[in-house]
Design an enzyme around this catalytic site. Structure first.
Site, short mmCIF file in Angstrom:
data_model
loop_
_atom_site.label_atom_id
_atom_site.label_comp_id
_atom_site.label_asym_id
_atom_site.label_seq_id
_atom_site.Cartn_x
_atom_site.Cartn_y
_atom_site.Cartn_z
N GLY A 90 77.78 57.68 20.50
CA GLY A 90 77.92 58.21 19.15
C GLY A 90 79.14 59.08 18.89
O GLY A 90 79.09 59.97 18.04
N ASN B 194 81.84 58.03 17.44
CA ASN B 194 82.25 57.69 16.07
C ASN B 194 81.32 58.36 15.06
O ASN B 194 81.76 58.86 14.03
CB ASN B 194 82.28 56.18 15.86
N LEU C 146 74.79 47.65 18.71
CA LEU C 146 75.06 46.43 19.47
C LEU C 146 74.17 45.24 19.14
O LEU C 146 74.28 44.19 19.75
CB LEU C 146 75.02 46.74 20.98
N LEU D 295 72.91 42.15 16.66
CA LEU D 295 73.43 41.29 15.60
C LEU D 295 72.80 41.70 14.26
O LEU D 295 71.61 41.99 14.20
CB LEU D 295 73.05 39.85 15.94
N ILE D 296 73.61 41.71 13.21
CA ILE D 296 73.09 42.09 11.89
C ILE D 296 72.51 40.84 11.22
O ILE D 296 73.21 39.84 11.04
CB ILE D 296 74.20 42.72 11.03
N ASN E 238 81.96 47.94 9.97
CA ASN E 238 81.87 48.01 11.43
C ASN E 238 83.21 48.45 11.98
O ASN E 238 84.25 48.20 11.36
CB ASN E 238 81.53 46.62 11.99
N HIS F 99 85.59 48.04 15.40
CA HIS F 99 85.73 47.22 16.60
C HIS F 99 86.96 47.69 17.37
O HIS F 99 88.03 47.88 16.78
CB HIS F 99 85.87 45.74 16.19
N ASP G 152 82.04 39.50 13.68
CA ASP G 152 83.40 40.07 13.81
C ASP G 152 84.44 39.35 12.96
O ASP G 152 85.64 39.38 13.28
CB ASP G 152 83.88 40.06 15.28
N GLU H 275 90.02 55.31 16.79
CA GLU H 275 88.82 54.87 16.05
C GLU H 275 88.31 56.00 15.18
O GLU H 275 87.95 55.80 14.01
CB GLU H 275 87.70 54.46 17.03
C1 GAR Z 1 83.28 52.10 20.13
O1 GAR Z 1 84.41 51.92 20.94
C2 GAR Z 1 83.16 50.97 19.13
O2 GAR Z 1 84.39 50.50 18.66
C3 GAR Z 1 82.50 49.92 19.98
O3 GAR Z 1 81.50 50.62 20.70
C4 GAR Z 1 81.99 51.94 20.95
C5 GAR Z 1 80.93 52.92 20.52
O4 GAR Z 1 81.30 54.23 20.89
N1 GAR Z 1 81.94 48.86 19.18
C6 GAR Z 1 82.03 47.58 19.53
O5 GAR Z 1 82.55 47.20 20.55
C7 GAR Z 1 81.45 46.62 18.50
N2 GAR Z 1 81.76 45.26 18.83
P1 GAR Z 1 80.59 55.49 20.26
O6 GAR Z 1 79.08 55.28 20.46
O7 GAR Z 1 81.11 56.63 21.09
O8 GAR Z 1 80.97 55.58 18.84
#
Ligand code: GAR
Length: 209
Positions: free
Chosen positions: A14, A16, A92, A94-95, A109, A111, A152, A181
């Site tokens: 988490g 982000n 993670l 699928l929506i 989203n 990525h 994606d 990000e």
């Molecule tokens: C992030 O790097 C995000 O971009 C990735 O998971 C991580 C979550 O980190 N998402 C994907 O790869 C989606 N395909 P966080 O829980 O620290 O935000």
């Protein structure tokens, strides 16, 4: 202006989510997080939400017969709280199309690569960075996009490149990308909240007002 109500779906650490929490608190996003939902009980993201007095729900996919039933439950919880924008932050699962139709152009989203490269099934978190390094790419980066029915492949809102260095490891590349990000996701959500995203098919234009 009314504050945008945001629902955040998570599965992991988490960071982000934390960037979005901080941006709402500091006024960098004219919005507030109405609910955080995780499909994993042990996701640290749930703790982050609780520490910030944000409602945090654990809803296990396995408790539902189908993806659609699960999606309906997520929608119910978000509707109850008036969610206007759904942000996937390391979610993670699928929506389901049910959510894609219900929240058309309202699910974002993030990525950790430059889509459409290094996206699709199995491409999440460290897997993405490993694939980028194995391929020998000179640049990677971040994409924020809307979700559509193709994994994606939804309309791109913002992208940012990050150079790949000769001595990069999965961890070093992923931490430089993660730092980007946090900035770009906040920027995309702010643009949405300020109604500065003009969406026509696959093209998202940023309106200068
Ligand atoms: C992030 O790097 C995000 O971009 C990735 O998971 C991580 C979550 O980190 N998402 C994907 O790869 C989606 N395909 P966080 O829980 O620290 O935000």
């Amino acid at each position: 202006m009314n504050k945008l109500k945001i629902g955040v779906l998570v599965s992991g650490g988490g960071t982000n989510l934390q960037a979005i929490i901080d941006a709402c608190r500091e006024g960098n996003i004219p919005g507030e997080i109405a609910v955080v939902i995780s499909n994993r009980k042990e996701a640290y993201a749930l703790e982050r939400a609780k520490k910030n007095k944000i409602e945090a729900l654990y809803i296990d996919r396995k408790a539902f017969i189908s993806n659609r039933d699960y999606a309906q439950r997520l929608a119910e919880e978000m509707d109850k709280r008036g969610v206007e924008l759904v942000c996937l932050a390391g979610f993670l699962l699928l929506i389901d199309p049910f959510l894609i139709v219900k929240y058309k152009n309202k699910i974002m989203n993030i990525h950790p690569a430059l889509l459409p490269a290094f996206g699709g099934k199995g491409m999440y978190g460290k897997n993405v960075h490993r694939a980028v390094l194995e391929y020998g790419c000179k640049v990677s980066g971040v994409t924020v996009h809307f979700i559509n029915e193709k994994y994606d492949r939804g309309a791109i809102i913002l992208q940012k490149t990050v150079n790949v260095l000769d001595n990069d490891t999965v961890d070093s590349l992923s931490s430089r990308i993660l730092a980007e990000e946090h900035k770009i996701y906040v920027q995309a959500i702010r643009l949405f909240a300020e109604k500065k995203l003009d969406i026509k098919g696959r093209k998202v234009r940023i309106i200068d007002k």
